[in-house]
Design a protein around this motif. Sequence first.
Motif, mmCIF file in Angstrom:
data_model
loop_
_atom_site.group_PDB
_atom_site.id
_atom_site.type_symbol
_atom_site.label_atom_id
_atom_site.label_comp_id
_atom_site.label_asym_id
_atom_site.label_seq_id
_atom_site.Cartn_x
_atom_site.Cartn_y
_atom_site.Cartn_z
ATOM 1 N N ALA A 116 34.335 48.229 22.594
ATOM 2 C CA ALA A 116 35.150 48.510 23.727
ATOM 3 C C ALA A 116 34.675 47.711 24.827
ATOM 4 O O ALA A 116 33.358 47.263 24.918
ATOM 5 C CB ALA A 116 34.704 50.131 24.146
ATOM 6 N N CYS A 117 35.285 47.696 26.108
ATOM 7 C CA CYS A 117 34.842 46.983 27.187
ATOM 8 C C CYS A 117 35.286 47.701 28.229
ATOM 9 O O CYS A 117 36.098 48.663 28.322
ATOM 10 C CB CYS A 117 35.512 45.592 27.214
ATOM 11 S SG CYS A 117 37.520 45.440 27.356
ATOM 12 N N VAL A 118 34.496 47.512 29.461
ATOM 13 C CA VAL A 118 34.833 48.145 30.737
ATOM 14 C C VAL A 118 35.269 47.059 31.685
ATOM 15 O O VAL A 118 34.372 45.971 31.866
ATOM 16 C CB VAL A 118 33.361 48.980 31.336
ATOM 17 C CG1 VAL A 118 33.788 49.262 32.727
ATOM 18 C CG2 VAL A 118 32.900 49.843 30.445
ATOM 19 N N LEU A 119 36.583 47.123 32.232
ATOM 20 C CA LEU A 119 36.882 46.149 33.306
ATOM 21 C C LEU A 119 37.434 46.739 34.528
ATOM 22 O O LEU A 119 37.500 48.130 34.648
ATOM 23 C CB LEU A 119 38.218 45.493 32.513
ATOM 24 C CG LEU A 119 38.078 44.873 31.187
ATOM 25 C CD1 LEU A 119 39.544 44.283 30.609
ATOM 26 C CD2 LEU A 119 37.005 43.747 31.370
ATOM 27 N N ASN A 120 37.408 45.781 35.533
ATOM 28 C CA ASN A 120 37.753 46.469 36.881
ATOM 29 C C ASN A 120 39.189 46.298 37.393
ATOM 30 O O ASN A 120 39.914 45.227 37.388
ATOM 31 C CB ASN A 120 36.887 45.603 37.937
ATOM 32 C CG ASN A 120 36.916 46.015 39.372
ATOM 33 O OD1 ASN A 120 37.914 46.607 39.618
ATOM 34 N ND2 ASN A 120 35.862 45.677 40.042
ATOM 35 N N LEU A 121 39.772 47.312 37.493
ATOM 36 C CA LEU A 121 41.374 47.328 37.744
ATOM 37 C C LEU A 121 41.577 47.102 39.042
ATOM 38 O O LEU A 121 42.750 46.671 39.301
ATOM 39 C CB LEU A 121 41.973 48.771 37.401
ATOM 40 C CG LEU A 121 43.347 49.108 37.471
ATOM 41 C CD1 LEU A 121 43.903 48.267 36.101
ATOM 42 C CD2 LEU A 121 43.566 50.337 37.188
ATOM 43 N N ASP A 122 40.676 46.793 39.873
ATOM 44 C CA ASP A 122 40.824 46.275 41.158
ATOM 45 C C ASP A 122 40.820 44.699 41.542
ATOM 46 O O ASP A 122 40.825 44.367 42.380
ATOM 47 C CB ASP A 122 39.994 47.095 42.363
ATOM 48 C CG ASP A 122 40.080 48.519 42.326
ATOM 49 O OD1 ASP A 122 41.254 49.253 42.033
ATOM 50 O OD2 ASP A 122 39.171 49.316 42.546
ATOM 51 N N ASP A 123 40.261 44.137 40.199
ATOM 52 C CA ASP A 123 40.000 42.640 40.427
ATOM 53 C C ASP A 123 41.373 42.210 39.589
ATOM 54 O O ASP A 123 41.556 42.230 38.480
ATOM 55 C CB ASP A 123 38.998 42.577 39.536
ATOM 56 C CG ASP A 123 38.712 40.991 39.506
ATOM 57 O OD1 ASP A 123 39.528 39.931 39.644
ATOM 58 O OD2 ASP A 123 37.561 40.466 39.097
ATOM 59 N N PRO A 124 42.226 41.675 40.531
ATOM 60 C CA PRO A 124 43.413 40.889 40.196
ATOM 61 C C PRO A 124 43.400 39.903 38.919
ATOM 62 O O PRO A 124 44.208 39.571 38.029
ATOM 63 C CB PRO A 124 44.279 40.432 41.289
ATOM 64 C CG PRO A 124 42.950 39.991 42.354
ATOM 65 C CD PRO A 124 42.067 41.206 41.951
ATOM 66 N N TYR A 125 42.315 39.344 38.949
ATOM 67 C CA TYR A 125 41.952 38.098 38.095
ATOM 68 C C TYR A 125 41.806 38.919 36.618
ATOM 69 O O TYR A 125 42.329 38.399 35.420
ATOM 70 C CB TYR A 125 40.900 37.394 38.066
ATOM 71 C CG TYR A 125 41.163 36.395 39.337
ATOM 72 C CD1 TYR A 125 41.386 35.138 38.864
ATOM 73 C CD2 TYR A 125 41.141 36.601 40.581
ATOM 74 C CE1 TYR A 125 41.936 34.011 39.705
ATOM 75 C CE2 TYR A 125 41.195 35.636 41.547
ATOM 76 C CZ TYR A 125 41.818 34.294 41.125
ATOM 77 O OH TYR A 125 41.977 33.222 42.116
ATOM 78 N N GLN A 126 41.111 39.886 36.461
ATOM 79 C CA GLN A 126 40.982 40.771 35.211
ATOM 80 C C GLN A 126 42.168 41.272 34.687
ATOM 81 O O GLN A 126 42.624 41.261 33.528
ATOM 82 C CB GLN A 126 39.913 41.869 35.449
ATOM 83 C CG GLN A 126 38.416 41.154 35.752
ATOM 84 C CD GLN A 126 37.329 42.367 35.712
ATOM 85 O OE1 GLN A 126 37.499 43.324 34.760
ATOM 86 N NE2 GLN A 126 36.466 42.210 36.740
ATOM 87 N N VAL A 127 42.966 41.954 35.693
ATOM 88 C CA VAL A 127 44.475 42.364 35.265
ATOM 89 C C VAL A 127 45.280 41.237 34.834
ATOM 90 O O VAL A 127 46.065 41.745 33.715
ATOM 91 C CB VAL A 127 44.927 43.303 36.526
ATOM 92 C CG1 VAL A 127 46.346 43.726 36.090
ATOM 93 C CG2 VAL A 127 44.089 44.626 37.018
ATOM 94 N N ASN A 128 45.328 40.409 35.574
ATOM 95 C CA ASN A 128 46.314 39.322 35.008
ATOM 96 C C ASN A 128 45.840 38.609 33.849
ATOM 97 O O ASN A 128 46.682 38.462 32.911
ATOM 98 C CB ASN A 128 46.112 38.354 36.275
ATOM 99 C CG ASN A 128 47.142 37.123 35.690
ATOM 100 O OD1 ASN A 128 48.277 37.321 35.800
ATOM 101 N ND2 ASN A 128 46.369 35.931 35.467
ATOM 102 N N TYR A 129 44.499 38.578 33.393
ATOM 103 C CA TYR A 129 44.137 37.951 32.058
ATOM 104 C C TYR A 129 44.554 38.948 30.951
ATOM 105 O O TYR A 129 44.992 38.392 30.016
ATOM 106 C CB TYR A 129 42.719 37.798 31.990
ATOM 107 C CG TYR A 129 42.146 37.183 30.874
ATOM 108 C CD1 TYR A 129 42.056 35.630 30.944
ATOM 109 C CD2 TYR A 129 41.898 37.697 29.885
ATOM 110 C CE1 TYR A 129 41.478 34.923 29.678
ATOM 111 C CE2 TYR A 129 41.564 37.008 28.606
ATOM 112 C CZ TYR A 129 41.464 35.631 28.419
ATOM 113 O OH TYR A 129 41.067 35.137 27.397
#
Length: 213
Positions: free
Chosen positions: A140-153
């Motif tokens: 599992a991973c924890v990602l930042n939904l407020d970071d557009p670069y993470q969302v786009n990837y």
Amino acid sequence: TPVEKIVYNYYFRKAKNKLSDMNRLKVVGITGSYGKTSSKHILNHVLSSKYITRPTPKNLNTPYGLMITINNYLDCFDEVLIAEMGAYVNGDIKEICDFVRPKYGIITVIGEAHLETFKTRDNICQTKFELIESLPEDGACVLNLDDPYQVNYVNNSLKNKVKILWIGINNSEALFNAINIKCDRKGTNFDIVYLDNEYHVETKLLGLHNVYN
């Protein structure tokens, strides 16, 4: 030099063998342009209430640093290794992941640190996501939904089908959503909304970036 290479390979194999003998050890990888060390210490503080944890000391976040951590600090009774992962060029994170094989991954934020070697922020993002692409499917991973670069990837490039746990601030689409943030001279307090339940958090740390951490 050849002699240095021989010495390096000796200690590398020693660390690999030590890891392979610790079957119950879970590895958490943390990377990002900022907030790695703070998040590592916070996570260690939380997990140590239930598990025997071993965070990488100081800023030992390179393959050589992880090798030192495993050979000199990791104990046979440790249950969780929290590995901070730094990078200067593409492939650095993958090299560390091939070495320690994390099951869980955390990306803090994609910023412009080391832009002189990465050249573009997209290259930074791709390198940080080497951690997520290296996780097993049952991880599992924890990602930042407020970071557009993470969302786009995730939306356009992610190949791994690993479970994603999104965090955010005042973002109702995040699985873990921080709201009611207040800062004063004593620190920061806020509520985390998770599955329609609210959990109150108080910390002496200041700033929105530490809410993310």
